[in-house]
Design a protein around this motif. Structure first.
Motif, PDB file in Angstrom:
ATOM      1  N   ASP A 291       1.078  -1.337   0.097  1.00  0.00           N
ATOM      2  CA  ASP A 291       0.440   0.567  -0.015  1.00  0.00           C
ATOM      3  C   ASP A 291       0.698   1.189   0.137  1.00  0.00           C
ATOM      4  O   ASP A 291       2.165   0.891   0.651  1.00  0.00           O
ATOM      5  N   GLY A 292       0.349   1.989  -0.805  1.00  0.00           N
ATOM      6  CA  GLY A 292       1.051   3.653  -0.688  1.00  0.00           C
ATOM      7  C   GLY A 292       2.249   3.551  -1.690  1.00  0.00           C
ATOM      8  O   GLY A 292       2.117   3.288  -2.692  1.00  0.00           O
ATOM      9  N   SER A 293       3.213   3.408  -1.160  1.00  0.00           N
ATOM     10  CA  SER A 293       4.463   3.472  -1.796  1.00  0.00           C
ATOM     11  C   SER A 293       4.881   1.566  -2.363  1.00  0.00           C
ATOM     12  O   SER A 293       5.762   0.787  -1.099  1.00  0.00           O
ATOM     13  N   ILE A 294       4.323   1.235  -3.063  1.00  0.00           N
ATOM     14  CA  ILE A 294       4.773  -0.228  -2.856  1.00  0.00           C
ATOM     15  C   ILE A 294       6.081  -0.957  -3.383  1.00  0.00           C
ATOM     16  O   ILE A 294       6.429  -0.106  -4.181  1.00  0.00           O
ATOM     17  N   GLY A 295       5.758  -1.753  -3.185  1.00  0.00           N
ATOM     18  CA  GLY A 295       7.332  -2.925  -3.387  1.00  0.00           C
ATOM     19  C   GLY A 295       8.588  -2.703  -2.777  1.00  0.00           C
ATOM     20  O   GLY A 295       9.669  -2.917  -3.510  1.00  0.00           O
ATOM     21  N   ASN A 296       8.264  -1.730  -1.862  1.00  0.00           N
ATOM     22  CA  ASN A 296       9.123  -1.300  -0.574  1.00  0.00           C
ATOM     23  C   ASN A 296       9.853  -2.594  -0.015  1.00  0.00           C
ATOM     24  O   ASN A 296       9.195  -3.124   0.541  1.00  0.00           O
ATOM     25  N   ILE A 297      10.974  -2.971  -0.113  1.00  0.00           N
ATOM     26  CA  ILE A 297      11.586  -3.786   0.788  1.00  0.00           C
ATOM     27  C   ILE A 297      12.108  -3.324   2.167  1.00  0.00           C
ATOM     28  O   ILE A 297      13.025  -2.831   1.825  1.00  0.00           O
ATOM     29  N   GLY A 298      12.289  -4.170   3.129  1.00  0.00           N
ATOM     30  CA  GLY A 298      12.927  -3.399   4.762  1.00  0.00           C
ATOM     31  C   GLY A 298      13.359  -5.516   4.843  1.00  0.00           C
ATOM     32  O   GLY A 298      12.916  -6.455   5.007  1.00  0.00           O
ATOM     33  N   TYR A 299      14.301  -5.051   5.209  1.00  0.00           N
ATOM     34  CA  TYR A 299      14.984  -6.283   6.725  1.00  0.00           C
ATOM     35  C   TYR A 299      15.250  -5.564   7.847  1.00  0.00           C
ATOM     36  O   TYR A 299      15.704  -4.229   7.975  1.00  0.00           O
ATOM     37  N   GLY A 300      16.199  -6.419   8.308  1.00  0.00           N
ATOM     38  CA  GLY A 300      16.409  -5.483   9.671  1.00  0.00           C
ATOM     39  C   GLY A 300      16.091  -5.021  10.611  1.00  0.00           C
ATOM     40  O   GLY A 300      17.001  -4.069  11.303  1.00  0.00           O
ATOM     41  N   LEU A 301      15.108  -5.055  10.875  1.00  0.00           N
ATOM     42  CA  LEU A 301      13.894  -4.576  12.154  1.00  0.00           C
ATOM     43  C   LEU A 301      13.349  -4.958  12.400  1.00  0.00           C
ATOM     44  O   LEU A 301      13.251  -6.198  12.624  1.00  0.00           O
ATOM     45  N   GLN A 335       7.733  -5.624 -10.759  1.00  0.00           N
ATOM     46  CA  GLN A 335       6.768  -5.066 -12.404  1.00  0.00           C
ATOM     47  C   GLN A 335       5.334  -5.466 -12.049  1.00  0.00           C
ATOM     48  O   GLN A 335       4.350  -4.861 -12.441  1.00  0.00           O
ATOM     49  N   THR A 336       5.259  -6.903 -11.994  1.00  0.00           N
ATOM     50  CA  THR A 336       4.132  -7.429 -11.622  1.00  0.00           C
ATOM     51  C   THR A 336       3.366  -6.983 -10.410  1.00  0.00           C
ATOM     52  O   THR A 336       1.489  -6.426 -10.913  1.00  0.00           O
ATOM     53  N   ILE A 337       3.843  -6.367  -8.955  1.00  0.00           N
ATOM     54  CA  ILE A 337       3.566  -5.858  -8.213  1.00  0.00           C
ATOM     55  C   ILE A 337       3.363  -4.247  -8.983  1.00  0.00           C
ATOM     56  O   ILE A 337       1.538  -3.649  -8.599  1.00  0.00           O
ATOM     57  N   LYS A 338       3.821  -3.935 -10.059  1.00  0.00           N
ATOM     58  CA  LYS A 338       3.029  -2.570  -9.891  1.00  0.00           C
ATOM     59  C   LYS A 338       1.936  -2.308 -11.543  1.00  0.00           C
ATOM     60  O   LYS A 338       0.982  -1.412 -11.079  1.00  0.00           O
ATOM     61  N   ALA A 339       1.988  -3.992 -11.664  1.00  0.00           N
ATOM     62  CA  ALA A 339       1.017  -3.770 -13.025  1.00  0.00           C
ATOM     63  C   ALA A 339      -0.726  -4.083 -12.379  1.00  0.00           C
ATOM     64  O   ALA A 339      -2.168  -3.284 -12.645  1.00  0.00           O
ATOM     65  N   HIS A 340      -0.578  -4.580 -11.359  1.00  0.00           N
ATOM     66  CA  HIS A 340      -1.692  -4.447 -10.737  1.00  0.00           C
ATOM     67  C   HIS A 340      -1.986  -3.874  -9.176  1.00  0.00           C
ATOM     68  O   HIS A 340      -3.378  -4.082  -8.800  1.00  0.00           O
ATOM     69  N   ALA A 341      -1.082  -2.970  -9.581  1.00  0.00           N
ATOM     70  CA  ALA A 341      -1.768  -1.583  -8.194  1.00  0.00           C
ATOM     71  C   ALA A 341      -3.392  -1.427  -8.473  1.00  0.00           C
ATOM     72  O   ALA A 341      -3.493  -1.007  -9.562  1.00  0.00           O
ATOM     73  N   LYS A 342      -4.208  -0.657  -7.914  1.00  0.00           N
ATOM     74  CA  LYS A 342      -4.596   0.069  -8.178  1.00  0.00           C
ATOM     75  C   LYS A 342      -4.874   1.457  -7.426  1.00  0.00           C
ATOM     76  O   LYS A 342      -3.766   1.689  -5.823  1.00  0.00           O
ATOM     77  N   GLY A 343      -6.015   1.823  -7.536  1.00  0.00           N
ATOM     78  CA  GLY A 343      -5.890   3.573  -6.721  1.00  0.00           C
ATOM     79  C   GLY A 343      -5.280   4.579  -7.070  1.00  0.00           C
ATOM     80  O   GLY A 343      -4.591   4.036  -8.084  1.00  0.00           O
ATOM     81  N   SER A 344      -6.108   6.125  -7.205  1.00  0.00           N
ATOM     82  CA  SER A 344      -5.250   6.998  -7.762  1.00  0.00           C
ATOM     83  C   SER A 344      -4.627   7.750  -6.895  1.00  0.00           C
ATOM     84  O   SER A 344      -3.319   8.406  -7.138  1.00  0.00           O
ATOM     85  N   THR A 345      -4.989   8.113  -5.865  1.00  0.00           N
ATOM     86  CA  THR A 345      -4.363   9.253  -4.169  1.00  0.00           C
ATOM     87  C   THR A 345      -3.568   8.017  -4.373  1.00  0.00           C
ATOM     88  O   THR A 345      -1.954   8.341  -4.193  1.00  0.00           O
TER      89      THR A 345
END
Length: 408
Positions: A291-301, A335-345
């Motif tokens: 959601d929001g900034s999609i596809g971001n990866i985090g670790y070490g948290l 690319q698949t995550i971005k291709a199936h993202a929905k929403g304008s704002t």
């Protein structure tokens, strides 16, 4: 030893950031540092914008130097630490020559023989400076603005030059170690991703020359195109509501990570453990945003995580952390995550999970990959934990040196 009190604008220049239209930006060129890039106490390079190199001659006054002090002049209320106006950042050496964008100012010493530039940077990170600046902000809680005149009026408690240099040297030793660790982390990530691409995208794995390829699929025999959800779980986080956010750690609380926090590695807020149940991660877990900034990866948290994030779990513990990390960062998955993202704002890409696919290697090649590459992730985590401890130690030392609790 005499410390002298002197107004900031008497010994510093205060330089406004520049303003550029969206159409002026290009895909590569001169780095532009925006408020959104200033996270925690560093710079998030994953979302940088660029201007053409020719822009340097036009916007010369906005060019940054190494160890400049940059202050955010627009942001949220000081209680929302991660995005608050009045945060101070020291420009690292590798960002010398970058351009500074609007809603920030650069504070630069007029004379190194009076005010040492690296000492000035730590003034900008001090509690006295931050509290003074943030208390003078104007506007609503979610969009405060700090007048430049308030910055200029701050009284600096200035020790002799040699003392400035000693204090800056002590603190910069921590920052230099952190920067070196970050470089090593970037190199490890890049190396792991390159090996992943070479083996599982270009199919140049060990002994590939003697491997039979299926003529129909184009894949090595024993390999197959598979659905990610058949091998990995995506455990959704929990939304506790902003009314339950705490600005300071207390008994029975844990850090709470939102989508924007996974690149910062620190959201600056806490929630009570009872509200989040088992929706938690530790340093060895991998998170991805949908959601929001999609596809971001985090670790070490460490802490609990919001509903915009998913914790990635290897169902049978057969792939390893390095493979999981590189898979989620791969071009095909992103690319698949971005291709199936929905929403304008605000983008929502949770539905993309069912469409994610990957090339599953043979058990033999996967075993070889794990043996060779799993240490990459272990070392990345070790360096990440080291950095957190270095930051904590530096942040303990800084006020003690600045208020003369510790004499140097």
């Amino acid at each position: 030893m005499i410390w002298e009190e002197i107004k900031l604008d008497e010994i510093c220049n205060v330089i406004n950031g520049g303003a550029w239209r969206q159409e002026e930006y290009v895909s590569s060129g001169v780095k532009v540092i925006k408020v959104s890039n200033l996270v925690n106490d560093g710079i998030d390079e994953s979302t940088l914008s660029f201007l053409p190199f020719e822009a340097l001659s036009t916007y010369e006054k906005n060019i940054l130097k190494a160890y400049d002090l940059v202050i955010t002049t627009v942001g949220s209320h000081p209680q929302l630490k991660a995005s608050a106006a009045g945060r101070g950042f020291i420009i690292p050496a590798n960002f010398e020559g970058a351009l500074l964008n609007q809603n920030t100012v650069c504070i630069r010493t007029k004379d190194e023989n009076i005010l040492h530039s690296r000492y000035l940077g730590y003034i900008g990170r001090s509690d006295d400076f931050r509290n003074y600046i943030q208390q003078t902000g104007r506007g609503a809680a979610n969009q405060m603005r700090i007048p430049i005149s308030n910055l200029k009026s701050f009284n600096i408690n200035l020790p002799p030059l040699e003392t400035q240099k000693r204090i800056a040297s002590i603190l910069s030793n921590y920052d230099d170690l952190i920067e070196n660790n970050n470089k090593r982390i970037s190199l490890l990530e890049e190396t792991a991703q390159n090996i992943y691409k070479e083996w599982f995208v270009n199919f140049r794995f060990p002994n590939y020359e003697n491997t039979e390829f299926d003529k129909e699929s184009g894949l090595p025999v024993g390999w197959g195109k598979k659905k990610v959800i058949n091998f990995f779980d995506f455990v959704k986080g929990i939304e506790v509501g902003s009314k339950n956010y705490l600005n300071d750690e207390a008994i029975n609380t844990v850090p709470f990570l939102r989508v924007g926090d996974i690149s910062k590695r620190d959201g600056g807020i806490f929630v009570y453990q009872e509200l989040v149940k088992d929706k938690t991660v530790d340093v060895n877990d991998i998170l991805i945003s949908f959601d929001g900034s999609i596809g971001n990866i985090g670790y070490g948290l460490f802490g609990a995580y919001s509903s915009g994030l998913r914790k990635i779990l290897d169902k049978n513990d057969s792939f390893g952390k390095t493979f999981s990390l590189c898979l989620m960062k791969s071009d095909e998955i992103q690319q698949t995550i971005k291709a199936h993202a929905k929403g304008s704002t605000i983008l929502h890409a949770g539905s993309s999970i069912q469409y994610l696919e990957f090339v599953k290697p043979s058990d033999e090649i996967l075993r070889k990959y794990k043996n060779l590459n799993e240490p990459f992730f272990d070392e990345i985590i070790n360096l990440t934990v080291q950095n957190q401890k270095l930051k904590e130690a530096r942040d303990i030392m800084l006020p003690r040196l600045m208020n003369r609790t510790i004499e140097v």
